[in-house]
Design a protein around this motif. Structure first.
Motif, PDB file in Angstrom:
ATOM      1  N   GLU A 364       0.818  -1.206   0.000  1.00  0.00           N
ATOM      2  CA  GLU A 364       0.000   0.000   0.000  1.00  0.00           C
ATOM      3  C   GLU A 364       0.854   1.260   0.000  1.00  0.00           C
ATOM      4  O   GLU A 364       0.516   2.260  -0.620  1.00  0.00           O
ATOM      5  N   SER A 365       1.935   1.208   0.707  1.00  0.00           N
ATOM      6  CA  SER A 365       2.846   2.354   0.723  1.00  0.00           C
ATOM      7  C   SER A 365       4.277   1.844   0.860  1.00  0.00           C
ATOM      8  O   SER A 365       4.516   0.826   1.498  1.00  0.00           O
ATOM      9  N   SER A 366       5.181   2.551   0.250  1.00  0.00           N
ATOM     10  CA  SER A 366       6.579   2.164   0.314  1.00  0.00           C
ATOM     11  C   SER A 366       7.431   3.406   0.080  1.00  0.00           C
ATOM     12  O   SER A 366       6.947   4.448  -0.396  1.00  0.00           O
ATOM     13  N   LYS A 367       8.685   3.291   0.383  1.00  0.00           N
ATOM     14  CA  LYS A 367       9.619   4.396   0.185  1.00  0.00           C
ATOM     15  C   LYS A 367       9.736   4.756  -1.289  1.00  0.00           C
ATOM     16  O   LYS A 367       9.798   5.932  -1.663  1.00  0.00           O
ATOM     17  N   GLU A 368       9.757   3.730  -2.142  1.00  0.00           N
ATOM     18  CA  GLU A 368       9.891   3.977  -3.582  1.00  0.00           C
ATOM     19  C   GLU A 368       8.669   4.706  -4.143  1.00  0.00           C
ATOM     20  O   GLU A 368       8.795   5.576  -5.012  1.00  0.00           O
ATOM     21  N   LEU A 369       7.445   4.348  -3.637  1.00  0.00           N
ATOM     22  CA  LEU A 369       6.237   5.016  -4.115  1.00  0.00           C
ATOM     23  C   LEU A 369       6.231   6.489  -3.710  1.00  0.00           C
ATOM     24  O   LEU A 369       5.864   7.367  -4.517  1.00  0.00           O
ATOM     25  N   GLU A 370       6.617   6.764  -2.492  1.00  0.00           N
ATOM     26  CA  GLU A 370       6.673   8.160  -2.048  1.00  0.00           C
ATOM     27  C   GLU A 370       7.712   8.944  -2.846  1.00  0.00           C
ATOM     28  O   GLU A 370       7.507  10.114  -3.181  1.00  0.00           O
ATOM     29  N   GLU A 371       8.818   8.289  -3.163  1.00  0.00           N
ATOM     30  CA  GLU A 371       9.844   8.954  -3.973  1.00  0.00           C
ATOM     31  C   GLU A 371       9.315   9.242  -5.379  1.00  0.00           C
ATOM     32  O   GLU A 371       9.597  10.297  -5.960  1.00  0.00           O
ATOM     33  N   LEU A 372       8.524   8.305  -5.943  1.00  0.00           N
ATOM     34  CA  LEU A 372       7.932   8.507  -7.259  1.00  0.00           C
ATOM     35  C   LEU A 372       6.978   9.700  -7.252  1.00  0.00           C
ATOM     36  O   LEU A 372       7.031  10.563  -8.151  1.00  0.00           O
ATOM     37  N   ARG A 373       6.103   9.770  -6.239  1.00  0.00           N
ATOM     38  CA  ARG A 373       5.159  10.886  -6.171  1.00  0.00           C
ATOM     39  C   ARG A 373       5.892  12.224  -5.968  1.00  0.00           C
ATOM     40  O   ARG A 373       5.523  13.245  -6.554  1.00  0.00           O
ATOM     41  N   ALA A 374       6.928  12.200  -5.168  1.00  0.00           N
ATOM     42  CA  ALA A 374       7.709  13.425  -4.960  1.00  0.00           C
ATOM     43  C   ALA A 374       8.389  13.861  -6.254  1.00  0.00           C
ATOM     44  O   ALA A 374       8.474  15.067  -6.557  1.00  0.00           O
ATOM     45  N   ALA A 375       8.858  12.887  -7.035  1.00  0.00           N
ATOM     46  CA  ALA A 375       9.496  13.215  -8.312  1.00  0.00           C
ATOM     47  C   ALA A 375       8.487  13.792  -9.295  1.00  0.00           C
ATOM     48  O   ALA A 375       8.809  14.732 -10.048  1.00  0.00           O
ATOM     49  N   PHE A 376       7.261  13.256  -9.309  1.00  0.00           N
ATOM     50  CA  PHE A 376       6.226  13.821 -10.184  1.00  0.00           C
ATOM     51  C   PHE A 376       5.944  15.281  -9.793  1.00  0.00           C
ATOM     52  O   PHE A 376       5.852  16.161 -10.655  1.00  0.00           O
ATOM     53  N   CYS A 399       0.289  18.322 -21.122  1.00  0.00           N
ATOM     54  CA  CYS A 399       0.403  17.787 -19.752  1.00  0.00           C
ATOM     55  C   CYS A 399       0.605  16.271 -19.759  1.00  0.00           C
ATOM     56  O   CYS A 399      -0.102  15.523 -19.060  1.00  0.00           O
ATOM     57  N   ILE A 400       1.552  15.813 -20.553  1.00  0.00           N
ATOM     58  CA  ILE A 400       1.815  14.371 -20.656  1.00  0.00           C
ATOM     59  C   ILE A 400       2.241  13.799 -19.311  1.00  0.00           C
ATOM     60  O   ILE A 400       1.825  12.696 -18.920  1.00  0.00           O
ATOM     61  N   ILE A 401       3.088  14.523 -18.587  1.00  0.00           N
ATOM     62  CA  ILE A 401       3.573  14.015 -17.296  1.00  0.00           C
ATOM     63  C   ILE A 401       2.410  13.849 -16.319  1.00  0.00           C
ATOM     64  O   ILE A 401       2.316  12.833 -15.606  1.00  0.00           O
ATOM     65  N   MET A 402       1.512  14.818 -16.293  1.00  0.00           N
ATOM     66  CA  MET A 402       0.355  14.698 -15.391  1.00  0.00           C
ATOM     67  C   MET A 402      -0.564  13.564 -15.832  1.00  0.00           C
ATOM     68  O   MET A 402      -1.162  12.877 -14.986  1.00  0.00           O
ATOM     69  N   GLN A 403      -0.718  13.364 -17.116  1.00  0.00           N
ATOM     70  CA  GLN A 403      -1.537  12.241 -17.591  1.00  0.00           C
ATOM     71  C   GLN A 403      -0.962  10.910 -17.133  1.00  0.00           C
ATOM     72  O   GLN A 403      -1.693  10.002 -16.694  1.00  0.00           O
ATOM     73  N   ILE A 404       0.365  10.774 -17.226  1.00  0.00           N
ATOM     74  CA  ILE A 404       1.003   9.524 -16.786  1.00  0.00           C
ATOM     75  C   ILE A 404       0.811   9.333 -15.286  1.00  0.00           C
ATOM     76  O   ILE A 404       0.511   8.224 -14.813  1.00  0.00           O
ATOM     77  N   TRP A 405       0.975  10.413 -14.545  1.00  0.00           N
ATOM     78  CA  TRP A 405       0.788  10.326 -13.089  1.00  0.00           C
ATOM     79  C   TRP A 405      -0.638   9.893 -12.764  1.00  0.00           C
ATOM     80  O   TRP A 405      -0.864   9.002 -11.929  1.00  0.00           O
ATOM     81  N   ALA A 406      -1.622  10.499 -13.426  1.00  0.00           N
ATOM     82  CA  ALA A 406      -3.021  10.133 -13.175  1.00  0.00           C
ATOM     83  C   ALA A 406      -3.279   8.668 -13.516  1.00  0.00           C
ATOM     84  O   ALA A 406      -4.002   7.957 -12.791  1.00  0.00           O
ATOM     85  N   ILE A 408      -1.104   6.205 -13.438  1.00  0.00           N
ATOM     86  CA  ILE A 408      -0.465   5.362 -12.414  1.00  0.00           C
ATOM     87  C   ILE A 408      -1.313   5.327 -11.140  1.00  0.00           C
ATOM     88  O   ILE A 408      -1.509   4.258 -10.531  1.00  0.00           O
ATOM     89  N   GLU A 409      -1.812   6.496 -10.759  1.00  0.00           N
ATOM     90  CA  GLU A 409      -2.646   6.532  -9.547  1.00  0.00           C
ATOM     91  C   GLU A 409      -3.906   5.692  -9.728  1.00  0.00           C
ATOM     92  O   GLU A 409      -4.344   4.996  -8.794  1.00  0.00           O
ATOM     93  N   ALA A 410      -4.498   5.741 -10.915  1.00  0.00           N
ATOM     94  CA  ALA A 410      -5.739   4.990 -11.136  1.00  0.00           C
ATOM     95  C   ALA A 410      -5.482   3.504 -11.281  1.00  0.00           C
ATOM     96  O   ALA A 410      -6.212   2.674 -10.714  1.00  0.00           O
ATOM     97  N   LEU A 411      -4.453   3.134 -12.036  1.00  0.00           N
ATOM     98  CA  LEU A 411      -4.215   1.727 -12.340  1.00  0.00           C
ATOM     99  C   LEU A 411      -3.544   0.992 -11.181  1.00  0.00           C
ATOM    100  O   LEU A 411      -4.015  -0.059 -10.741  1.00  0.00           O
ATOM    101  N   HIS A 412      -2.432   1.532 -10.696  1.00  0.00           N
ATOM    102  CA  HIS A 412      -1.629   0.806  -9.714  1.00  0.00           C
ATOM    103  C   HIS A 412      -2.026   1.122  -8.275  1.00  0.00           C
ATOM    104  O   HIS A 412      -2.012   0.221  -7.428  1.00  0.00           O
ATOM    105  N   CYS A 413      -2.361   2.392  -8.020  1.00  0.00           N
ATOM    106  CA  CYS A 413      -2.643   2.777  -6.633  1.00  0.00           C
ATOM    107  C   CYS A 413      -4.137   2.769  -6.307  1.00  0.00           C
ATOM    108  O   CYS A 413      -4.514   2.996  -5.148  1.00  0.00           O
ATOM    109  N   LYS A 414      -5.001   2.567  -7.306  1.00  0.00           N
ATOM    110  CA  LYS A 414      -6.452   2.549  -7.121  1.00  0.00           C
ATOM    111  C   LYS A 414      -6.955   3.838  -6.463  1.00  0.00           C
ATOM    112  O   LYS A 414      -7.923   3.828  -5.685  1.00  0.00           O
TER     113      LYS A 414
END
Length: 894
Positions: A364-376, A399-406, A408-414
């Motif tokens: 559900e949460s990990s150091k790598e996921l938080e690092e990914l969100r911080a990088a976005f 806004c390609i970067i924001m589309q990718i972030w959205a 990831i949040e929908a697919l992997h993080c639900k």
């Protein structure tokens, strides 16, 4: 006394040079403090310090430059020689060894390796010295032993070293060196073979002879490329490219590598060469140390090239580099100084992709996921502040970067809530008017959201979309058919109809405004044309008082022109003709024919051409007067040539002689001997005609030459003039607003990201100058539609382009049968008499001229005669026949 004076002058010159060097040093040092990446300033500083003899300061300057840039072979050799002189007074030789190790990593240079090996021989007396020398020689022959022209020096130095320490146990080593060298294709192999024959007591073994012959065969294959490099001028890029292509086909990895290295030593600032080399290593050799070191050298040589940094990051991940190393390389990339904003978007995407692959989404949460969100989050701030401040744009309008972030949040993080927040932010950045953006959001909701939010997204899309509202409305209705109730369906129908009606009204107003502007422009153009004609007429009136002899001469010239142009009407089909540039054919402008009742003068009454300038036109006129010499089936019509073209027959023969045997070439001249800019090429056989047609639009002295079939329009009235389709082509897009410097290759490169490009056609004027328009044909309609959505509104070299499905306007109908001049509906044009060209004088007063008018309009008093409006002009646009009473009324009104 003389010697004393000379010494004084010498001291003065030395003092002056010293002062000049000091002043230059004062100028160079501040420049480097401002911009440490100024390569030329580093080179100038090193030269000045070397002249002054400041060896320790020189060492520091070289050290600083080597940290920022890879050094050339010349700079390294100078540095190494200076260091060798300094270490003669110091017992520590290890510093020089370390310097050599750094030097051989920048480029593969045989001279540096040879200097390294020779320097190591000086330490042969130390413990382990011989083994160290032998190790360096082995590394040298591995690195540069395959160098076709300089590799032999390294092999010979290696053998001389082994000879110097020769013992009974060393003989086999020398045999081995000879055999290894003779198995490699090198220049002057025959001398090495002869030396081995003389040195070997038992002759050359059969296996060595076989390998030698094989190497000689390979050398003969490479010899043309080596000779081309010897005579070529630096940087020899084309020659090296041909050599590399040859070695890639041969498939020997070692030879491919050495050829790339040789090319890069002379073309170290060519990013495409580095990209090609690193791609080959990534896909073929895959040796970690070699691959990563080459990627590092590539970005040091061309730090401004984003693609090399991107490949470097992928290579580090591919070979398992630690996270800190990848992050450090990415930070260096951000500081490299890319030349366009989109480069920063792509390098951020590459790094974010790397971070995403590190995340374990099962947790559900990990150091790598938080690092990914911080990088976005950091990437969005970086685009908003750093990139926009430098380039005036974020580089990511979609806004390609924001589309990718959205996604990831929908697919992997639900986390659909976060995804919706991101998409709300995307739409507020000016993307709400684009249908493709709403459809992306709708597809995300369709896949990971619910029907309520899907319906909301589509309703907002219908309300906001301005580029393709019909498509969005269709998607909404399709959605309600599947999931909506009757009330939902009724509401959707009402909303879409209201929106489309409003859109159609806006389009109608815009079209009316555009038509008014076009009409005003046409009126202004017509006024300018009339003013020009009146000005010419005034000049002719002023010259009309000349003697009758001159008028007679002009009349004779006029008859000569009709005699020349009296042949059958031929017309060529050219694409993309501008409306204000008219074509000239053998019969004059747009098929000019002789006036009714005209009879050509007999040959005896014609004026003989004067001078040599008229001899060629006279000869060609004789061919024109003999129809039996012409054969349209084996001829082509050539036009759009420059009127100033010298020796047109010779130049046309040179251009078309590759198509087949030529029977005759007939360039068309005026009665005064000047070239008209067009002519005919008649071949011996009709088989040559298709080959000649392939030369259409070939450049001849800066103008595209038009080549078309030679068709008699009297016999073939249905012959199509315009060779391109005039109907909607759904697999082809039309692009406007292109910069005039844009090439077909650049446009193909831009378009290939959206589908398979079959053809790119740039629209030009007859002079060859671009119009800023183009057509791009894709493999199917889907790809073309996708290209319209993605490419419309993007910038190409600072120009914002417009992209739409190809739907060219219908070609206007001709004024009269037999005339190829186009007419417009908005501005009626004068209909000339039968066969009369627009450049001829009319014998009727201007008030008697009648213009073709659309049905329903009346002029010249026809309504007063009680005639119906439809009688004013027929469907073909021909004027009504006037009676004698009509002429009388008009004469009384003059």
């Amino acid at each position: 006394k003389y010697r004393s004076n000379c010494m004084t002058v010498h001291e003065s010159l030395c003092d002056a040079l010293s002062r000049i060097s000091f002043l230059l040093h004062l100028c160079v040092t501040p420049q480097l403090s401002i911009n440490a990446f100024d390569y030329n300033c580093h080179v100038d500083l090193i030269k000045l310090l070397k002249q002054e003899g400041e060896l320790f300061r020189l060492r520091k300057a070289r050290q600083k430059m080597s940290e920022l840039f890879p050094l050339t072979e010349e700079i390294w050799l100078d540095w190494l020689k200076d260091e060798i002189r300094l270490t003669e007074e110091e017992p520590n030789r290890e510093k020089v060894y370390e310097l050599f190790e750094r030097a051989v990593k920048d480029y593969i240079c045989p001279d540096i390796w040879l200097e390294y090996a020779q320097y190591s021989i000086g330490g042969m007396g130390s413990p382990g010295g011989i083994d160290r020398v032998r190790s360096i020689f082995e590394r040298a022959v591995t690195a540069v032993g395959l160098h076709m022209t300089k590799g032999q020096m390294v092999w010979e130095a290696y053998r001389e070293f082994e000879n110097a320490i020769l013992s009974t146990t060393q003989l086999e080593r020398i045999h081995t060196l000879f055999r290894r060298q003779l198995a490699i294709p090198l220049m002057d192999m025959e001398g090495t073979y002869a030396e081995y024959e003389e040195w070997s007591e038992h002759g050359v073994p059969e296996t060595v002879v076989h390998q030698y012959k094989k190497a000689v065969q390979q050398m003969e294959k490479c010899k043309p490329f080596e000779e081309a490099l010897m005579v070529a001028e630096t940087p020899k890029l084309a020659e090296y490219q041909a050599y590399i292509d040859f070695e890639l086909k041969e498939g020997d990895p070692a030879r491919i590598q050495i050829t790339f290295e040789r090319a890069l030593s002379e073309n170290c600032l060519v990013p495409d060469m580095w990209a090609k080399y690193t791609t080959y290593l990534d896909r073929q050799l895959k040796f970690k140390d070699l691959v990563l070191s080459t990627h590092e050298r590539a970005v040091r040589n061309c730090p401004w090239t984003m693609g090399l940094w991107k490949s470097y990051l992928l290579a580090l991940e591919r070979h398992g580099a630690d996270h800190q190393t990848v992050s450090d390389v990415f930070e260096k990339a951000l500081n490299a100084g890319f030349i366009q904003a989109t480069d920063y978007v792509e390098i951020w995407q590459a790094y974010l992709d790397y971070l995403r692959r590190r995340v374990d989404f099962s947790k559900e949460s990990s150091k790598e996921l938080e690092e990914l969100r911080a990088a976005f989050s950091r990437s969005l701030d970086y685009m908003k502040h750093d990139v926009e401040e430098r380039f005036g744009e974020s580089g990511d309008p979609s806004c390609i970067i924001m589309q990718i972030w959205a996604r990831i949040e929908a697919l992997h993080c639900k986390n659909m809530q976060k995804a919706r927040e991101l998409w709300d932010s995307i739409m507020t950045k000016g993307n709400a008017k684009y249908a493709n953006m709403w459809l992306e959001y709708y597809n995300l909701e369709r896949s990971y959201g619910d029907s309520i939010h899907c319906r909301k997204a589509l309703h907002r899309a219908v309300q906001c979309t301005s580029d393709y509202p019909e498509h969005v409305c269709e998607v909404l209705l399709s959605f309600e058919r599947v999931e909506g109730s009757l009330e939902d369906w009724d509401f959707a129908v009402q909303k879409t109809e209201t929106r489309l009606n409003r859109i159609n009204e806006q389009r109608a107003k815009a079209a009316e405004k555009e038509a008014n502007l076009a009409r005003q422009e046409d009126e202004r153009a017509e006024q300018r044309r009339k003013a020009k004609v009146e000005k010419k007429a005034q000049k002719k009136v002023q010259k009309g008082t000349r003697a009758g002899e001159k008028r007679k001469a002009e009349q004779d010239d006029y008859q000569d022109e009709w005699n020349e142009d009296a042949g059958p009407k031929r017309h060529r089909g050219n694409a993309d003709q501008p409306t204000d540039e008219y074509m000239e054919t053998e019969t004059g402008l747009f098929g000019k024919a002789t006036p009714p009742g005209y009879k050509p003068a007999p040959p005896a009454t014609k004026k003989a051409p004067q001078g040599a300038a008229a001899s060629a036109p006279s000869a060609h006129r004789q061919n024109e007067d003999n129809p039996e010499l012409r054969n349209d089936n084996s001829s082509v019509f050539v036009s759009n040539l420059a009127y100033t073209l010298e020796e047109p027959e010779a130049k046309l023969r040179t251009l078309f002689e590759t198509c087949g045997p030529i029977k005759q070439i007939r360039p068309i001249f005026t009665g005064k001997g000047s070239f008209r800019g067009y002519g005919y090429i008649q071949f011996e056989s009709p088989v040559s005609v298709p080959e000649a047609l392939k030369l259409d639009r070939r450049d001849v002295e800066g103008r595209p030459v038009f080549v078309s079939p030679c068709v008699d329009k009297n016999k073939n009235p249905d012959f199509k003039v315009f060779k391109y389709n005039t109907m909607m082509e759904k697999h082809k897009i039309f692009i406007s607003g292109l910069p005039f410097s844009c090439t077909k290759e650049q446009l193909a490169e831009i378009s290939k990201n959206h589908g398979t490009v079959k053809e790119v056609r740039l629209v030009t004027y007859r002079s060859g100058k671009p119009k800023g328009l183009a057509y791009v044909e894709f493999a199917d309609e889907t790809q073309a539609s996708q290209a319209v959505l993605k490419m419309d509104g993007i910038e190409v070299e600072g120009n914002k382009i417009s992209v739409a499905i190809s739907n060219p306007p219908r070609r206007n109908t001709i004024d009269k049968p037999g005339s190829s001049r186009p007419t417009g509906d908005a501005m009626p044009r004068q209909v000339y008499g039968a066969g009369k060209g627009r450049t001829q004088l009319s014998m009727l007063p201007r008030s008697l001229h009648r213009q073709s008018v659309p049905a329903g309009k009346v002029e010249n008093g026809s309504a007063a005669d009680g005639e119906p409006a439809s009688a004013a002009g027929n469907a073909a646009g021909e004027p009504k026949q006037l009676s004698n009473s009509d002429f009388a009324k008009m004469l009384l009104n003059m």
